[in-house]
Design a protein around this motif. Structure first.
Motif, PDB file in Angstrom:
ATOM      1  N   LEU A 182     -11.588 -35.256  -0.914  1.00 41.63           N
ATOM      2  CA  LEU A 182     -12.235 -33.950  -1.055  1.00 41.63           C
ATOM      3  C   LEU A 182     -13.651 -34.073  -0.503  1.00 41.63           C
ATOM      4  CD1 LEU A 182     -12.319 -31.049  -2.136  1.00 41.63           C
ATOM      5  CD2 LEU A 182     -12.923 -31.963  -4.379  1.00 41.63           C
ATOM      6  N   MET A 230     -16.362 -25.776   0.582  1.00 39.10           N
ATOM      7  CA  MET A 230     -17.692 -25.301   0.955  1.00 39.10           C
ATOM      8  C   MET A 230     -18.354 -24.775  -0.319  1.00 39.10           C
ATOM      9  SD  MET A 230     -16.032 -25.768   3.716  1.00 39.10           S
ATOM     10  CE  MET A 230     -16.458 -26.438   5.314  1.00 39.10           C
ATOM     11  N   HIS A 246     -22.225 -24.467  -2.219  1.00 37.17           N
ATOM     12  CA  HIS A 246     -23.657 -24.660  -1.968  1.00 37.17           C
ATOM     13  C   HIS A 246     -24.584 -24.205  -3.097  1.00 37.17           C
ATOM     14  CE1 HIS A 246     -22.980 -20.441  -0.974  1.00 37.17           C
ATOM     15  NE2 HIS A 246     -24.264 -20.249  -1.093  1.00 37.17           N
ATOM     16  N   ALA A 247     -24.065 -23.462  -4.080  1.00 42.54           N
ATOM     17  CA  ALA A 247     -24.957 -22.839  -5.063  1.00 42.54           C
ATOM     18  C   ALA A 247     -25.550 -23.863  -6.022  1.00 42.54           C
ATOM     19  CB  ALA A 247     -24.188 -21.775  -5.858  1.00 42.54           C
ATOM     20  N   ASP A 273     -26.090 -23.548  -8.941  1.00 42.26           N
ATOM     21  CA  ASP A 273     -25.389 -23.468 -10.222  1.00 42.26           C
ATOM     22  C   ASP A 273     -24.206 -24.430 -10.321  1.00 42.26           C
ATOM     23  OD1 ASP A 273     -26.559 -20.558 -11.135  1.00 42.26           O
ATOM     24  OD2 ASP A 273     -26.116 -20.643  -9.001  1.00 42.26           O
ATOM     25  N   GLU A 274     -23.749 -24.940  -9.203  1.00 40.49           N
ATOM     26  CA  GLU A 274     -22.541 -25.767  -9.276  1.00 40.49           C
ATOM     27  C   GLU A 274     -22.519 -26.965  -8.338  1.00 40.49           C
ATOM     28  OE1 GLU A 274     -18.904 -23.745  -8.179  1.00 40.49           O
ATOM     29  OE2 GLU A 274     -19.765 -22.823  -6.406  1.00 40.49           O
ATOM     30  N   ASP A 307     -22.072 -30.347 -10.170  1.00 39.77           N
ATOM     31  CA  ASP A 307     -20.723 -30.484 -10.744  1.00 39.77           C
ATOM     32  C   ASP A 307     -19.695 -30.748  -9.653  1.00 39.77           C
ATOM     33  OD1 ASP A 307     -21.797 -29.968 -13.200  1.00 39.77           O
ATOM     34  OD2 ASP A 307     -20.918 -27.960 -13.429  1.00 39.77           O
ATOM     35  N   PHE A 308     -19.898 -30.124  -8.516  1.00 35.83           N
ATOM     36  CA  PHE A 308     -18.901 -30.280  -7.467  1.00 35.83           C
ATOM     37  C   PHE A 308     -18.998 -31.645  -6.789  1.00 35.83           C
ATOM     38  CE2 PHE A 308     -15.936 -29.371  -4.211  1.00 35.83           C
ATOM     39  CZ  PHE A 308     -15.112 -28.405  -4.761  1.00 35.83           C
ATOM     40  N   ILE A 357     -16.843 -34.228  -8.401  1.00 34.36           N
ATOM     41  CA  ILE A 357     -15.387 -34.301  -8.156  1.00 34.36           C
ATOM     42  C   ILE A 357     -15.070 -34.555  -6.674  1.00 34.36           C
ATOM     43  CG2 ILE A 357     -14.786 -32.868 -10.151  1.00 34.36           C
ATOM     44  CD1 ILE A 357     -14.243 -30.553  -8.154  1.00 34.36           C
ATOM     45  N   THR A 380     -17.244 -18.904  -1.709  1.00 38.25           N
ATOM     46  CA  THR A 380     -18.551 -19.556  -1.505  1.00 38.25           C
ATOM     47  C   THR A 380     -19.615 -18.830  -2.313  1.00 38.25           C
ATOM     48  OG1 THR A 380     -18.867 -18.248   0.510  1.00 38.25           O
ATOM     49  CG2 THR A 380     -18.066 -20.479   0.789  1.00 38.25           C
ATOM     50  N   LEU A 381     -19.456 -18.984  -3.565  1.00 37.63           N
ATOM     51  CA  LEU A 381     -20.209 -18.253  -4.572  1.00 37.63           C
ATOM     52  C   LEU A 381     -21.679 -18.646  -4.622  1.00 37.63           C
ATOM     53  CD1 LEU A 381     -19.370 -16.397  -6.864  1.00 37.63           C
ATOM     54  CD2 LEU A 381     -19.049 -18.411  -8.292  1.00 37.63           C
ATOM     55  N   SER A 382     -22.540 -17.673  -4.897  1.00 40.03           N
ATOM     56  CA  SER A 382     -23.894 -17.982  -5.354  1.00 40.03           C
ATOM     57  C   SER A 382     -24.374 -16.811  -6.198  1.00 40.03           C
ATOM     58  CB  SER A 382     -24.854 -18.250  -4.190  1.00 40.03           C
ATOM     59  OG  SER A 382     -25.092 -17.070  -3.478  1.00 40.03           O
ATOM     60  N   ALA A 383     -25.390 -17.092  -7.011  1.00 36.66           N
ATOM     61  CA  ALA A 383     -25.808 -16.129  -8.019  1.00 36.66           C
ATOM     62  C   ALA A 383     -26.097 -14.730  -7.459  1.00 36.66           C
ATOM     63  CB  ALA A 383     -27.008 -16.680  -8.791  1.00 36.66           C
ATOM     64  N   ALA A 415     -12.684 -25.741 -10.888  1.00 38.57           N
ATOM     65  CA  ALA A 415     -13.402 -26.850 -10.233  1.00 38.57           C
ATOM     66  C   ALA A 415     -14.771 -27.084 -10.857  1.00 38.57           C
ATOM     67  CB  ALA A 415     -13.539 -26.596  -8.740  1.00 38.57           C
ATOM     68  N   THR A 416     -15.462 -25.999 -11.209  1.00 42.37           N
ATOM     69  CA  THR A 416     -16.753 -26.129 -11.892  1.00 42.37           C
ATOM     70  C   THR A 416     -16.841 -25.053 -12.976  1.00 42.37           C
ATOM     71  OG1 THR A 416     -17.966 -24.569 -10.471  1.00 42.37           O
ATOM     72  CG2 THR A 416     -17.914 -26.869  -9.738  1.00 42.37           C
ATOM     73  N   LYS A 417     -17.710 -25.301 -13.962  1.00 41.57           N
ATOM     74  CA  LYS A 417     -17.879 -24.353 -15.061  1.00 41.57           C
ATOM     75  C   LYS A 417     -18.398 -22.999 -14.542  1.00 41.57           C
ATOM     76  CE  LYS A 417     -19.935 -23.969 -19.673  1.00 41.57           C
ATOM     77  NZ  LYS A 417     -20.362 -22.555 -19.474  1.00 41.57           N
ATOM     78  N   PHE A 418     -19.333 -23.034 -13.617  1.00 42.96           N
ATOM     79  CA  PHE A 418     -19.910 -21.820 -13.031  1.00 42.96           C
ATOM     80  C   PHE A 418     -18.809 -20.924 -12.463  1.00 42.96           C
ATOM     81  CE2 PHE A 418     -22.017 -20.115  -8.996  1.00 42.96           C
ATOM     82  CZ  PHE A 418     -22.729 -19.104  -9.621  1.00 42.96           C
ATOM     83  N   ARG A 419     -17.918 -21.539 -11.742  1.00 43.62           N
ATOM     84  CA  ARG A 419     -16.834 -20.854 -11.072  1.00 43.62           C
ATOM     85  C   ARG A 419     -15.807 -20.316 -12.075  1.00 43.62           C
ATOM     86  NH1 ARG A 419     -15.641 -21.135  -5.664  1.00 43.62           N
ATOM     87  NH2 ARG A 419     -17.678 -22.088  -5.444  1.00 43.62           N
ATOM     88  N   GLY A 456      -7.635 -29.638 -10.874  1.00 42.89           N
ATOM     89  CA  GLY A 456      -8.725 -28.860 -10.288  1.00 42.89           C
ATOM     90  C   GLY A 456      -9.323 -29.559  -9.102  1.00 42.89           C
ATOM     91  N   GLY A 491     -10.699 -29.360  -6.073  1.00 41.28           N
ATOM     92  CA  GLY A 491     -11.289 -28.467  -5.082  1.00 41.28           C
ATOM     93  C   GLY A 491     -10.575 -27.136  -5.069  1.00 41.28           C
ATOM     94  N   VAL A 492     -10.353 -26.630  -3.882  1.00 43.45           N
ATOM     95  CA  VAL A 492      -9.758 -25.316  -3.767  1.00 43.45           C
ATOM     96  C   VAL A 492      -8.311 -25.371  -3.306  1.00 43.45           C
ATOM     97  CG1 VAL A 492     -11.953 -24.192  -3.370  1.00 43.45           C
ATOM     98  CG2 VAL A 492     -10.660 -25.051  -1.424  1.00 43.45           C
TER      99      VAL A 492
END
Lengths: 276, 276, 276
Positions: free
Chosen positions: A25, A51, A53-54, A56-57, A60-61, A64, B74-77, B106-110, B143, B145-146
């Motif tokens: 990964l 992908m 980038h935040a 917030d995570e 954590d990413f 893994i 590709t999340l961000s706040a 994959a992450t708590k944020f997500r 979990g 990755g994606v």
């Protein structure tokens, strides 16, 4: 790396097999232009891309992931903190990370960040000759946007200096690619002159280097990733009339690449050894 | 959905015709990797895509759209508030919206955001088995990755539970796809094993589900969108040697798909009925 | 522009040669969907693209670029200040900039920004008929997302008014393209009906206009860029069965386009002269 390492196409093929077996990964913090082709290249060659980038995570990413790639192509301030945290976390967890200092030298903002990131212990730095020369503080590096204006061999000395200063293996890509750990210099031949005419193939190469860094030490990872990419690029170029279909053909070649294609399409040679 | 619904390839072809006739404007708040292929897939199949995410305009844009798709890839706040407002506005205006919980688990944020969004009354949730199992709180979901690490049929029970908890139709895609409203379970066959090796084709499928949700109730929309995509994916895979050209071939197949291709390349079967 | 300008395919071919010889660095502040294809189109036709949007560096980057392209496709507030600064800097340094008002008319946020940017002295504004009519304040322009709902010839009068109000050359693209400086109106024929079914090809055309603006005054730049693109689009469409491979074929055609392809695939005609 010891001077006992023998770089060979056979060893590149073995590294490729090991990487595919691991299906690492690979977390990418990369630019908007490069995201899709980087993901497709990683999938095609046998890795698992993400992908993320935040702030917030990212930490954590990284936890893994098997490797991290940071590319400063379409930079903006909110992304910088995510890059810092991810790099720091990767080093803390003993995971290799790759820096791609896109456009280093073009603006002060970009150069300053590349320098800052280069101090966060990347395992490998990959760039074109201009970027590496700029990042190394070498004189004479042009800075025309993100395309290289210097031949890759002109940057070998800068690459060695950058390697010694940062502890990273440095890969300089161009018509011929060079990889150095500050002492050893390895040249990789392959690829095609059409490749710079399809955007972000260098960025996607950095992602590929990340995949190999998950299964090999930095110097070998860089050499073998570049050899695999050079072989696939050369193979792909035989199927196209222009740059348009090159990304798709490159992915097909990366999906198909094996020892035979590596033998046929790429060459690895050691230019300087540690004793030199 | 009533148990009188008869799912068939003929009904899928009719839904496709109706969708093309309506040419629905589908608003996407999606990830950077998926944007281009999602837009191309929607255009090819006959819908009109728009990628609009800013808080300054999402609500105005929902008002002129026929369906909304939210994908957390590709999340961000800064994007989260746009997602919340768009989903809320869609429900307020009676427009269907589709949730794609990319990388949930994959992450708590997500995971936290996926759970929050799942409570904002999506009409349909589409994910791979790991994502659906994670979102449903099912035990045993990996979990990595994606990419999915669980077979899609392992997630059917989780999908039913998620459907009952959220009121959304749940679509679980993989080698075989499953769609459930908590009672009925429909299986869709088609596609090709190369599809997961080309990035964001799952995300683009969620966009396609949005297009069908503009012209059919959620259960039918999900089943028929998946059938159309499965047929086109299977057709496309016959024209490629690897994953590289698959996105382009998929778009050509979605542009060409009709009742005959659906008959030849996809199958729909009802596994469980409401009475079961 | 003087009325002595003779627009011809031969002059378009000469402009293309000059642009390729200059290989201008074209800075793009564009949307996420369009970035990759815009970069690939610029590389294929012979320019050097860069995607740079951050407030921290846009002004420095404009200083080393030959032209700037601003596209409001996937707009959000943080990008707006970068757009303002880049446009202002371009004008201050005497460098041409191109405005692509994607989706103008769809939301108030989008329309307000397009109007604001149109006042910052773009050299050229390129849009579809709906966008140009909306931006000109013309009545009767629909606003269905980012696809045009009005034929391009319906927008000629709006384009002339917009040109007179802003000082920009206005290019309206559709089945036939029109370029006006408020007096002269030039029509360009070519392209193919499949082009609107592949996303962001209009955005990539705006990028191409930027490349030509680096080597020609605005009216000629717009006319010749559109002619080159129309020829390449028409050529590309002869090699495809649907929209899927069109972006790759378009890039190959842009890489290959020359005077012969221009003669065969495009036509330029002056509809109205200054004296009219």
């Amino acid at each position: 790396m010891s001077d006992h390492t023998e770089f060979s196409i056979a060893a590149a093929a073995k590294a490729l097999d090991d990487m595919r077996a691991a299906r690492p990964l690979v977390q990418n913090i990369t630019n908007y232009v490069a995201m899709t082709i980087s993901a497709n290249v990683l999938l095609a060659v046998g890795a698992s891309p993400a992908m993320v980038h935040a702030v917030d995570e990212v930490e954590d990413f990284v936890a893994i992931s098997s490797a991290l790639v940071i590319n400063i192509g379409t930079l903006s301030a909110p992304w910088v903190e995510g890059m810092r945290r991810a790099a720091t976390q990767a080093v803390a967890l003993g995971k290799p990370w790759v820096l791609d200092p896109v456009g280093c030298g073009a603006t002060k903002f970009r150069t300053d960040l590349a320098v800052e990131l280069s101090r966060l212990k990347p395992a490998i730095i990959r760039g074109n000759a201009s970027e590496i020369m700029s990042l190394a503080g070498a004189a004479g590096a042009g800075g025309k946007g993100v395309d290289s204006t210097a031949a890759s061999d002109a940057a070998i000395e800068a690459g060695k200096a950058l390697s010694l200063a940062t502890g990273a293996v440095v890969a300089i890509t161009g018509e011929t690619d060079y990889v150095t750990d500050g002492a050893i210099v390895v040249a990789i031949e392959g690829g095609d002159m059409l490749m710079p005419l399809s955007t972000a193939l260098g960025c996607a190469l950095s992602a590929t280097v990340g995949a190999f860094a998950a299964v090999r030490p930095p110097l070998e990872a860089a050499v073998y990733a570049l050899a695999v990419y050079a072989a696939a690029g050369a193979e792909a170029s035989t199927h196209v009339a222009g740059p348009g279909h090159l990304p798709a053909e490159l992915c097909d070649a990366l999906y198909a690449v094996d020892a035979a294609m590596l033998e046929r399409r790429a060459a690895i040679s050691v230019l300087e050894t540690e004793a030199a």
